[in-house]
Design an enzyme around this catalytic site. Structure first.
Site, PDB file in Angstrom:
ATOM      1  N   ASP A  72     -20.721 112.946  -8.049  1.00 10.07           N
ATOM      2  CA  ASP A  72     -20.787 111.804  -8.954  1.00 10.07           C
ATOM      3  C   ASP A  72     -22.121 111.899  -9.697  1.00 10.07           C
ATOM      4  O   ASP A  72     -23.183 111.726  -9.082  1.00 10.07           O
ATOM      5  CB  ASP A  72     -20.695 110.500  -8.147  1.00 10.07           C
ATOM      6  CG  ASP A  72     -20.643 109.270  -9.039  1.00 10.07           C
ATOM      7  OD1 ASP A  72     -21.046 109.358 -10.219  1.00 10.07           O
ATOM      8  OD2 ASP A  72     -20.199 108.218  -8.537  1.00 10.07           O
ATOM      9  N   VAL A  73     -22.071 112.148 -10.998  1.00 10.00           N
ATOM     10  CA  VAL A  73     -23.332 112.349 -11.740  1.00 10.00           C
ATOM     11  C   VAL A  73     -24.172 111.079 -11.828  1.00 10.00           C
ATOM     12  O   VAL A  73     -25.333 111.131 -12.221  1.00 10.00           O
ATOM     13  CB  VAL A  73     -23.089 112.918 -13.161  1.00 10.00           C
ATOM     14  CG1 VAL A  73     -22.440 114.285 -13.113  1.00 10.00           C
ATOM     15  CG2 VAL A  73     -22.294 111.948 -14.038  1.00 10.00           C
ATOM     16  N   TYR A 171     -20.312 103.511 -26.255  1.00 11.56           N
ATOM     17  CA  TYR A 171     -20.113 104.959 -26.384  1.00 11.56           C
ATOM     18  C   TYR A 171     -21.047 105.548 -27.444  1.00 11.56           C
ATOM     19  O   TYR A 171     -21.745 106.530 -27.183  1.00 11.56           O
ATOM     20  CB  TYR A 171     -18.648 105.235 -26.737  1.00 11.56           C
ATOM     21  CG  TYR A 171     -18.239 106.674 -26.556  1.00 11.56           C
ATOM     22  CD1 TYR A 171     -18.014 107.201 -25.289  1.00 11.56           C
ATOM     23  CD2 TYR A 171     -18.087 107.511 -27.648  1.00 11.56           C
ATOM     24  CE1 TYR A 171     -17.632 108.526 -25.123  1.00 11.56           C
ATOM     25  CE2 TYR A 171     -17.706 108.832 -27.494  1.00 11.56           C
ATOM     26  CZ  TYR A 171     -17.480 109.337 -26.228  1.00 11.56           C
ATOM     27  OH  TYR A 171     -17.110 110.648 -26.051  1.00 11.56           O
ATOM     28  N   THR A 206      -7.434 114.539 -24.371  1.00 10.42           N
ATOM     29  CA  THR A 206      -7.871 114.619 -22.976  1.00 10.42           C
ATOM     30  C   THR A 206      -7.479 113.305 -22.297  1.00 10.42           C
ATOM     31  O   THR A 206      -6.797 112.466 -22.886  1.00 10.42           O
ATOM     32  CB  THR A 206      -9.401 114.798 -22.880  1.00 10.42           C
ATOM     33  OG1 THR A 206     -10.027 113.588 -23.315  1.00 10.42           O
ATOM     34  CG2 THR A 206      -9.898 115.962 -23.733  1.00 10.42           C
TER      35      THR A 206
HETATM   36  N1  LIG Z   1     -11.909 113.831 -25.782  1.00 13.56           N
HETATM   37  C1  LIG Z   1     -12.632 113.586 -26.863  1.00 13.56           C
HETATM   38  O1  LIG Z   1     -12.081 113.328 -27.933  1.00 13.56           O
HETATM   39  C2  LIG Z   1     -14.134 113.644 -26.808  1.00 13.56           C
HETATM   40  C3  LIG Z   1     -14.826 113.607 -28.031  1.00 13.56           C
HETATM   41  C4  LIG Z   1     -16.202 113.673 -28.005  1.00 13.56           C
HETATM   42  C5  LIG Z   1     -16.861 113.770 -26.806  1.00 13.56           C
HETATM   43  N2  LIG Z   1     -16.165 113.791 -25.632  1.00 13.56           N
HETATM   44  C6  LIG Z   1     -16.918 113.901 -24.409  1.00 13.56           C
HETATM   45  O2  LIG Z   1     -16.430 114.986 -23.654  1.00 13.56           O
HETATM   46  C7  LIG Z   1     -16.774 114.792 -22.295  1.00 13.56           C
HETATM   47  C8  LIG Z   1     -15.546 115.043 -21.440  1.00 13.56           C
HETATM   48  O3  LIG Z   1     -14.590 114.048 -21.735  1.00 13.56           O
HETATM   49  P1  LIG Z   1     -13.030 114.362 -21.843  1.00 13.56           P
HETATM   50  O4  LIG Z   1     -12.582 113.934 -23.172  1.00 13.56           O
HETATM   51  O5  LIG Z   1     -12.761 115.718 -21.374  1.00 13.56           O
HETATM   52  O6  LIG Z   1     -12.472 113.266 -20.811  1.00 13.56           O
HETATM   53  P2  LIG Z   1     -11.638 113.398 -19.460  1.00 13.56           P
HETATM   54  O7  LIG Z   1     -11.525 112.014 -18.968  1.00 13.56           O
HETATM   55  O8  LIG Z   1     -10.393 114.174 -19.700  1.00 13.56           O
HETATM   56  O9  LIG Z   1     -12.583 114.251 -18.510  1.00 13.56           O
HETATM   57  C9  LIG Z   1     -13.808 113.748 -18.056  1.00 13.56           C
HETATM   58  C10 LIG Z   1     -13.959 114.073 -16.587  1.00 13.56           C
HETATM   59  O10 LIG Z   1     -15.224 113.577 -16.154  1.00 13.56           O
HETATM   60  C11 LIG Z   1     -15.034 113.011 -14.875  1.00 13.56           C
HETATM   61  N3  LIG Z   1     -16.075 112.018 -14.579  1.00 13.56           N
HETATM   62  C12 LIG Z   1     -16.118 110.722 -14.967  1.00 13.56           C
HETATM   63  N4  LIG Z   1     -17.173 110.118 -14.418  1.00 13.56           N
HETATM   64  C13 LIG Z   1     -17.805 111.041 -13.661  1.00 13.56           C
HETATM   65  C14 LIG Z   1     -18.946 111.008 -12.834  1.00 13.56           C
HETATM   66  N5  LIG Z   1     -19.616 109.870 -12.636  1.00 13.56           N
HETATM   67  N6  LIG Z   1     -19.334 112.143 -12.211  1.00 13.56           N
HETATM   68  C15 LIG Z   1     -18.627 113.291 -12.365  1.00 13.56           C
HETATM   69  N7  LIG Z   1     -17.515 113.376 -13.117  1.00 13.56           N
HETATM   70  C16 LIG Z   1     -17.116 112.268 -13.769  1.00 13.56           C
HETATM   71  C17 LIG Z   1     -13.667 112.372 -14.930  1.00 13.56           C
HETATM   72  O11 LIG Z   1     -13.130 112.139 -13.631  1.00 13.56           O
HETATM   73  C18 LIG Z   1     -12.887 113.404 -15.718  1.00 13.56           C
HETATM   74  O12 LIG Z   1     -12.280 114.361 -14.873  1.00 13.56           O
HETATM   75  C19 LIG Z   1     -17.322 113.372 -22.196  1.00 13.56           C
HETATM   76  O13 LIG Z   1     -18.729 113.411 -22.183  1.00 13.56           O
HETATM   77  C20 LIG Z   1     -16.821 112.727 -23.456  1.00 13.56           C
HETATM   78  O14 LIG Z   1     -17.617 111.656 -23.842  1.00 13.56           O
HETATM   79  C21 LIG Z   1     -14.809 113.735 -25.620  1.00 13.56           C
END
Ligand SMILES: NC(=O)c1ccc[n+]([C@@H]2O[C@H](COP(=O)([O-])OP(=O)(O)OC[C@H]3O[C@@H](n4cnc5c(N)ncnc54)[C@H](O)[C@@H]3O)[C@@H](O)[C@H]2O)c1
Length: 270
Positions: A72-73, A171, A206
């Site tokens: 857990d980060v 966000y 995602t």
């Molecule tokens: N999907 C998008 O459109 C998008 C766009 C820009 C940025 N992002 C960023 O990309 C990154 C990944 O997001 P994603 O879209 O793949 O979402 P996602 O929900 O598919 O994956 C994120 C993962 O992080 C894990 N997570 C959440 N809290 C955590 C914690 N406290 N410790 C460890 N793991 C944790 C979740 O369980 C999940 O498996 C994030 O930082 C998100 O803000 C996503």
């Protein structure tokens, strides 16, 4: 990068020891998969144990060198242990501080309410997106300074570079903070040969908005914000992830790299 690195060696990550946070889903899983498929030794860190075990088993079943470490980060001790675990076995080459969550629009969400985001929502987003990245950066920097090498890549967002009505203030504020945090870390770590960069994804399919991915309606709304007219598949992050993890990016630090289908180029809200 040594001057002898040419051709295929430019993008060679074989044997690189890589840590990815939030590796059980979406972009983190894509980063872990891309690098492990190319021979990196990948530690997958993730808070959701079930998801972590399932994805890690699947990749290991394909013969890839992946290890699952429930993390857990939001808990700096867990992040320290994660990094410690990798460094006892060898150098720490690349860390992707990727874990992040969203909470949706706040000020504008509910009719008649000043702010639909509860203080606990703000705390939750800040704890993962900002505190979690700080914890990961600190732990990685501690070891990489001693090694005098390493690459750190933070997942920001296009929402950290401009306003975005689709995602809300918690966000955008945390992602903007992450961008400047990355730049400061890049400055402070450059004398040690450690690089720090950020990626700024646009809308990718995602689980961030809820398990199962975006609904057709949400997908259509996102698609309208992107000049290429669609959301991205997480695999479309492979190229940038490989660039930033490989010798090809040896002179790149302190910068943000969008992968957004042109969204920032349009940027109504800049
Ligand atoms: N999907 C998008 O459109 C998008 C766009 C820009 C940025 N992002 C960023 O990309 C990154 C990944 O997001 P994603 O879209 O793949 O979402 P996602 O929900 O598919 O994956 C994120 C993962 O992080 C894990 N997570 C959440 N809290 C955590 C914690 N406290 N410790 C460890 N793991 C944790 C979740 O369980 C999940 O498996 C994030 O930082 C998100 O803000 C996503």
């Amino acid at each position: 990068m040594p001057e002898t690195v040419t051709g295929d060696a430019l993008f060679d990550v074989r044997g690189s020891r890589v840590v990815v946070t939030g590796a059980g889903s979406g972009l983190g899983l894509a980063i872990a998969t891309c690098l492990a498929e190319r021979g990196a030794i990948v530690t997958m860190a993730e808070v959701n144990r079930e998801r972590l075990e399932a994805t890690c088993e699947e990749l290991a079943g394909r013969g890839l060198d992946v290890t699952a470490v429930p993390t857990d980060v939001r808990e700096p001790d867990q992040v320290d242990e994660l990094i410690e675990r990798v460094t006892t076995a060898g150098d720490l080459d690349v860390v992707f501080a990727n874990a992040g969550i969203s909470a949706g629009p706040g000020f504008s969400r509910a009719e008649g309410e000043i702010d639909a985001l509860k203080p606990s929502d703000w705390d939750a987003v800040r704890a993962v997106n900002l505190d979690g990245v700080v914890a990961t950066l600190r732990a990685a920097a501690h070891h990489m300074k001693r090694q005098r090498s390493g690459k750190i890549v933070v997942t920001a967002s296009t929402a950290g570079l401009r306003t975005d009505p689709m995602v809300g203030y918690a966000y955008v504020a945390t992602k903007a903070a992450v961008v400047n945090l990355m730049k400061q870390a890049a400055l402070e770590l450059a004398p040690y040969g450690v690089t720090v960069n950020a990626i700024a994804p646009g809308p990718f399919r995602t689980n961030i908005g809820g398990d199962g991915g975006p609904s057709p309606d949400v997908e259509a709304r996102w698609a309208e914000t992107v000049p290429l007219g669609r959301m991205a598949n997480p695999r479309e992050l492979y190229g940038l992830a490989l660039l930033l993890a490989s010798p090809a990016s040896s002179f790149m630090t302190g910068a943000v790299y969008p992968v957004d289908g042109g969204a920032l180029a349009r940027s109504h809200t800049a």
